[in-house]
Design an enzyme around this catalytic site. Structure first.
Site, PDB file in Angstrom:
ATOM      1  N   LEU A   8     -52.804  24.681   3.717  1.00 42.58           N
ATOM      2  CA  LEU A   8     -53.693  23.826   2.541  1.00 42.58           C
ATOM      3  C   LEU A   8     -52.093  22.391   2.483  1.00 42.58           C
ATOM      4  CD1 LEU A   8     -52.853  27.047   0.534  1.00 42.58           C
ATOM      5  CD2 LEU A   8     -55.392  25.962   1.737  1.00 42.58           C
ATOM      6  N   LYS A  22     -48.296  12.904  -0.121  1.00 43.84           N
ATOM      7  CA  LYS A  22     -46.967  14.348   0.146  1.00 43.84           C
ATOM      8  C   LYS A  22     -46.903  14.441   1.642  1.00 43.84           C
ATOM      9  CE  LYS A  22     -47.082  17.912  -2.222  1.00 43.84           C
ATOM     10  NZ  LYS A  22     -46.135  19.358  -2.735  1.00 43.84           N
ATOM     11  N   GLY A 142     -43.578  30.583  -8.135  1.00 44.49           N
ATOM     12  CA  GLY A 142     -45.054  32.090  -8.737  1.00 44.49           C
ATOM     13  C   GLY A 142     -43.858  33.636  -8.772  1.00 44.49           C
ATOM     14  N   ASN A 230     -42.195  18.679  -3.180  1.00 48.91           N
ATOM     15  CA  ASN A 230     -42.584  18.459  -4.483  1.00 48.91           C
ATOM     16  C   ASN A 230     -42.218  17.224  -4.293  1.00 48.91           C
ATOM     17  OD1 ASN A 230     -44.594  20.042  -5.209  1.00 48.91           O
ATOM     18  ND2 ASN A 230     -43.182  21.367  -5.181  1.00 48.91           N
ATOM     19  N   HIS A 366     -21.959 -10.615  28.941  1.00 51.24           N
ATOM     20  CA  HIS A 366     -22.246 -11.344  27.480  1.00 51.24           C
ATOM     21  C   HIS A 366     -23.096 -12.199  27.534  1.00 51.24           C
ATOM     22  CE1 HIS A 366     -17.404 -10.736  29.049  1.00 51.24           C
ATOM     23  NE2 HIS A 366     -18.137 -11.553  30.105  1.00 51.24           N
ATOM     24  N   ASN A 380     -23.834 -10.200  39.338  1.00 50.88           N
ATOM     25  CA  ASN A 380     -22.741 -10.925  38.450  1.00 50.88           C
ATOM     26  C   ASN A 380     -23.672 -11.699  37.707  1.00 50.88           C
ATOM     27  OD1 ASN A 380     -20.092 -10.427  36.874  1.00 50.88           O
ATOM     28  ND2 ASN A 380     -20.794 -12.603  37.032  1.00 50.88           N
ATOM     29  N   ASN A 389     -39.075 -16.933  30.204  1.00 54.23           N
ATOM     30  CA  ASN A 389     -40.245 -15.781  30.773  1.00 54.23           C
ATOM     31  C   ASN A 389     -41.460 -16.286  29.860  1.00 54.23           C
ATOM     32  OD1 ASN A 389     -39.106 -14.948  28.829  1.00 54.23           O
ATOM     33  ND2 ASN A 389     -40.265 -13.032  29.566  1.00 54.23           N
TER      34      ASN A 389
END
Length: 461
Positions: A8, A22, A142, A230, A366, A380, A389
């Site tokens: 449901l 929801k 319920g 809820n 770095h 390196n 690029n």
């Protein structure tokens, strides 16, 4: 056995105060409805029927790949009316399991036990099996009404309950299982003479009693299994329960979490032995951490594989990466999709990579951007190195061969290749291929202007 599952998902979710239906709100990185469907799939049903109504087209378009049969409830006239919409698609001799899309933590073992409860008697005398729970605070749910023999004969929704009924702690979870033939007899008889003016599915209990259909119940072992959502507070509460369970499972398998309350998993996390995860880390999608990996604080890993002995330092973000053994990453590193590191590589602070493939022992320690680049072994990369690029339309690749040393503040304008064991002088802009084993640099003569004076600010009037 033919098993048909009805989920449901037609409710409006007014208390969420949201334009999003929801059942599309996320728990642990996935929509609520997805959680329930994935649990249902583990039962190997013949079909899964999702009843949708409010925001239905948004639900269907957001989850186009769910393996379900969508059933439209044009008017939201109650849970009983919702189940009725699916019945023309279900054979009479099938067993029907009814679930709610806003009850996401129901466990497959519990559902399997409930199905077995519904089959304990001869199909000619089929059972209505209800999943119930004992809650300290049953507000809004319920209540189960039993006779003096302990038999269930009614369920009363809270809005229709008097004070005596409201004091009952045993609640109905909204989950039930019975033969489709029963539902096809009972559902057309439902009445909407109640406070909500709706056709409650819970009214089938009274009809089962009238028809002398046995009613049995299974009590959920964990109250969180039957907790519905809820409002956003309830969503957050179940989020923390889900995360705590995920953290416990990881720790049981040998991972160490610095603080299980500051850990978020939004997918699947697979850990080797002796993995350490510091605080405030987020894992999304599928993440694999090899033996002995260490993840520093405030890191985000999405669809990442780390080999054995890797360490990711604080505040690093990794997405769509494959990292081999004994690599060190961060702090403050960003590895984007397509990044691959061979063993013993290092990505340092404020380095960003994308579609960058590093061979063994290569380091970028770095302040660099390395995109669309192939790096050989033992390269390196000096601080401030940029692979240029993008030309405004297309991306181009840079190739850096084994043993290259790149000086600080170097721009590599792609497409370009740097030959093996070449050295690039600091501050160079490289636009053409670099020969191997040579020093290449771009020179601009240094100049000193003697007697130059700095500007002096004038005093304002």
């Amino acid at each position: 056995m033919n098993l048909q599952i009805i989920i449901l998902a037609a409710g409006q979710g007014k208390r969420m105060y949201s334009d999003t239906p929801k059942v599309l709100h996320h728990l642990a990185g996935k929509p609520l409805l997805t959680h329930v469907v994935e649990t249902a799939q583990q039962l190997n049903p013949d079909a899964i029927h999702v009843i949708y109504g409010h925001g239905g087209e948004q639900i269907k378009s957001s989850l186009p790949n769910l393996p379900v049969h969508w059933v439209h409830q044009a008017e939201q006239l109650g849970t009983g009316h919702a189940v009725l919409q699916a019945m023309p698609h279900i054979p009479d001799d099938a067993y029907v399991l009814v679930l709610s899309a806003d009850v996401p933590l129901i466990q497959v073992g519990t559902l399997q036990s409930l199905i077995e409860c519904s089959q304990r008697q001869n199909p000619d005398h089929s059972v209505l099996a209800l999943l119930v729970a004992e809650l300290e605070n049953p507000s809004g749910l319920g209540r189960i009404i039993r006779n003096n023999q302990g038999e269930i004969y009614s369920i009363v929704e809270e809005k229709d309950a008097n004070e005596q009924v409201k004091n009952i702690k045993e609640i109905y979870s909204g989950v039930c299982c019975t033969l489709a033939n029963n539902l096809k007899k009972w559902l057309p008889q439902l009445s909407n003479s109640n406070a909500q003016g709706e056709y409650y599915l819970t009214e089938i209990i009274s009809l089962a009693v009238q028809n002398k259909t046995p009613i049995t119940s299974l009590t959920a072992k964990n109250s969180f299994e039957v907790q519905g959502i809820n409002n956003r507070q309830q969503l957050q509460q179940l989020e923390r329960i889900w995360q705590q369970r995920a953290a416990n499972q990881l720790m049981e398998k040998g991972a160490t979490l610095a603080d299980a309350n500051r850990f978020d998993l939004r997918g699947e996390l697979y850990c080797g032995k002796d993995v350490y995860i510091d605080i405030n880390c987020i894992f999304t999608g599928t993440v694999v951490l090899g033996n002995g990996c260490k993840i520093g604080p405030n890191c985000s890993l999405t669809n990442v594989t780390l080999g054995d002995g890797c360490e990711v330092y604080a505040n690093s973000v990794l997405e769509g990466c494959h990292i081999a053994n004994d690599c060190h990453i961060g702090p403050f590193a960003r590895l984007r999709s397509g990044t691959q590191l061979a063993s013993h590589c290092k990505i340092g602070n404020f380095v960003e990579t994308k579609k960058a493939i590093f061979d063994e022992g290569t380091k970028a320690s770095h302040l660099s951007y390395l995109g669309d680049v192939l790096l050989g072994k033992n390269v390196n990369v000096g601080a401030g190195t940029i692979t240029c690029n993008y030309d405004g339309v297309n991306k181009h690749q840079t190739i850096i061969e084994d043993g290259v040393f790149i000086g600080s503040d170097t721009q590599l304008v792609a497409p370009v290749t740097v030959g093996a064991n070449a050295t690039i002088g600091a501050g160079s802009t490289i636009r053409r291929n670099v020969p191997p084993d040579e020093l290449t640099l771009t020179e601009s003569r240094q100049k000193t202007i003697y007697g130059w004076k700095r500007p002096v600010k004038r005093e304002r009037d």
